[in-house]
Motif scaffolding. Structure first.
Motif, PDB file in Angstrom:
ATOM      1  N   ASN A  40       7.167   0.283   0.751  1.00 19.07           N
ATOM      2  CA  ASN A  40       7.417   1.230   1.836  1.00 19.07           C
ATOM      3  C   ASN A  40       6.965   2.650   1.510  1.00 19.07           C
ATOM      4  O   ASN A  40       6.880   3.495   2.402  1.00 19.07           O
ATOM      5  N   LYS A  41       6.689   2.907   0.243  1.00 27.55           N
ATOM      6  CA  LYS A  41       6.238   4.237  -0.161  1.00 27.55           C
ATOM      7  C   LYS A  41       4.715   4.312  -0.279  1.00 27.55           C
ATOM      8  O   LYS A  41       4.167   5.358  -0.621  1.00 27.55           O
ATOM      9  N   LEU A  42       4.040   3.197   0.002  1.00 31.77           N
ATOM     10  CA  LEU A  42       2.585   3.150  -0.076  1.00 31.77           C
ATOM     11  C   LEU A  42       1.969   3.152   1.318  1.00 31.77           C
ATOM     12  O   LEU A  42       2.583   2.724   2.284  1.00 31.77           O
ATOM     13  N   ASP A  43       0.756   3.630   1.379  1.00 31.36           N
ATOM     14  CA  ASP A  43      -0.012   3.597   2.628  1.00 31.36           C
ATOM     15  C   ASP A  43      -0.844   2.326   2.628  1.00 31.36           C
ATOM     16  O   ASP A  43      -1.930   2.280   2.045  1.00 31.36           O
ATOM     17  N   GLN A  68      -6.121  -0.619  -2.633  1.00 33.40           N
ATOM     18  CA  GLN A  68      -7.084  -0.725  -3.733  1.00 33.40           C
ATOM     19  C   GLN A  68      -6.382  -0.546  -5.082  1.00 33.40           C
ATOM     20  O   GLN A  68      -6.636  -1.289  -6.039  1.00 33.40           O
ATOM     21  N   GLN A  69      -5.493   0.427  -5.149  1.00 25.53           N
ATOM     22  CA  GLN A  69      -4.747   0.681  -6.385  1.00 25.53           C
ATOM     23  C   GLN A  69      -3.810  -0.491  -6.702  1.00 25.53           C
ATOM     24  O   GLN A  69      -3.672  -0.893  -7.866  1.00 25.53           O
ATOM     25  N   LEU A  70      -3.204  -1.058  -5.665  1.00 27.10           N
ATOM     26  CA  LEU A  70      -2.297  -2.184  -5.884  1.00 27.10           C
ATOM     27  C   LEU A  70      -3.063  -3.427  -6.348  1.00 27.10           C
ATOM     28  O   LEU A  70      -2.569  -4.202  -7.179  1.00 27.10           O
ATOM     29  N   HIS A  71      -4.280  -3.610  -5.835  1.00 27.13           N
ATOM     30  CA  HIS A  71      -5.121  -4.720  -6.304  1.00 27.13           C
ATOM     31  C   HIS A  71      -5.340  -4.625  -7.814  1.00 27.13           C
ATOM     32  O   HIS A  71      -5.269  -5.635  -8.532  1.00 27.13           O
ATOM     33  N   GLU A  72      -5.593  -3.424  -8.308  1.00 20.24           N
ATOM     34  CA  GLU A  72      -5.826  -3.226  -9.734  1.00 20.24           C
ATOM     35  C   GLU A  72      -4.570  -3.519 -10.545  1.00 20.24           C
ATOM     36  O   GLU A  72      -4.640  -4.121 -11.622  1.00 20.24           O
ATOM     37  N   LYS A  73      -3.426  -3.104 -10.028  1.00 23.57           N
ATOM     38  CA  LYS A  73      -2.163  -3.373 -10.726  1.00 23.57           C
ATOM     39  C   LYS A  73      -1.907  -4.881 -10.798  1.00 23.57           C
ATOM     40  O   LYS A  73      -1.406  -5.391 -11.811  1.00 23.57           O
ATOM     41  N   ILE A  74      -2.220  -5.596  -9.729  1.00 19.03           N
ATOM     42  CA  ILE A  74      -2.060  -7.052  -9.708  1.00 19.03           C
ATOM     43  C   ILE A  74      -2.989  -7.699 -10.727  1.00 19.03           C
ATOM     44  O   ILE A  74      -2.601  -8.620 -11.454  1.00 19.03           O
TER      45      ILE A  74
END
Length: 235
Positions: A40-43, A68-74
């Motif tokens: 909920n804090k991400l766009d 894009q940033q979340l893909h990298e974290k995954i």
């Protein structure tokens, strides 16, 4: 070991489910690298259905936002923990949006027939993704988890493959925001922490552990009394 915890509750800091998730992570070794992400804090915008990630820009989404940033974290994580409540017999909207945007991680469907139900329906683009462990932790406001999660389980079976993820489904979620049943609640959380230690060592949970965690904390009558008091505060 790198653990990525995705808090997909629409009520981020007030999430009932995160009480269970934190107890689970507590069972991991102290040197485990844990990162928490609150959706909920991400766009994260909805998928456009353009399929550019399968054709024009293979593996990359054309939408420029926090996904894009979340893909990298995954990609960097060894264990991915998804934490969320069951509201209407499926994923809450923040998680459904994020899941749709994970399409770039998969290969296009080309008419193949998936005969092995233990495999995901869409093949993963990166083979290293198969080495990751997925844990799904969810609470619901019902006394029976088995029947309430049937639709969600089917969805995860198609996404990850049958038996390719670990699920902890906890009924009677309201117990984690009430002052009642403290002894029973703390006993359950202690079992969850033990489950976390078991998973950290084996990357899976025994059938006995899964069965213990899915059992209602209170009887239906006991839970009814607490939920009546819980909902009375909203009147």
């Amino acid at each position: 070991m790198k653990v990525l915890v995705i808090n997909a509750s629409p009520r981020p800091e007030r999430s009932n489910t995160m009480n269970i998730t934190r107890a689970f992570i507590k069972g991991f070794p102290e040197n485990t690298e844990v990162e928490y992400v609150t959706l909920n804090k991400l766009d994260i915008k909805p998928c456009l259905g353009c399929y550019s990630c399968w054709d024009k820009t293979p593996g990359k989404c054309v939408i420029k936002d926090d996904m894009q940033q979340l893909h990298e974290k995954i990609r960097e994580a060894d264990v991915i923990v998804q934490s969320f409540p069951l509201y209407f017999f499926g994923m809450p909207s923040p998680l459904k949006c994020m899941t749709d945007r994970c399409l770039p991680l998969t290969l296009p469907y080309l008419g193949n027939i998936v005969e092995d139900e233990n495999a995901s329906f869409h093949e993963l683009r990166d083979e290293t993704m198969h080495k990751k462990s997925l844990v799904v932790i969810s609470t619901c406001g019902y006394v029976d988890a088995a029947h309430m999660y049937k639709a969600l389980v089917k969805q995860y079976d198609l996404i990850a493959g049958v038996g390719k993820y670990t699920a902890i489904f906890c009924p009677e979620g309201e117990l984690f925001v009430t002052d009642n049943a403290k002894r029973q609640r703390e006993g359950y959380l202690s079992d969850v922490t033990a489950a976390g230690a078991e998973f950290a060592q084996n990357r899976t949970l025994s059938d006995e552990t899964k069965k213990r965690l899915s059992k209602p904390i209170l009887s239906p009558k006991g839970f009814e009394a607490i939920t009546l008091a819980h909902w009375a505060q909203f009147r």
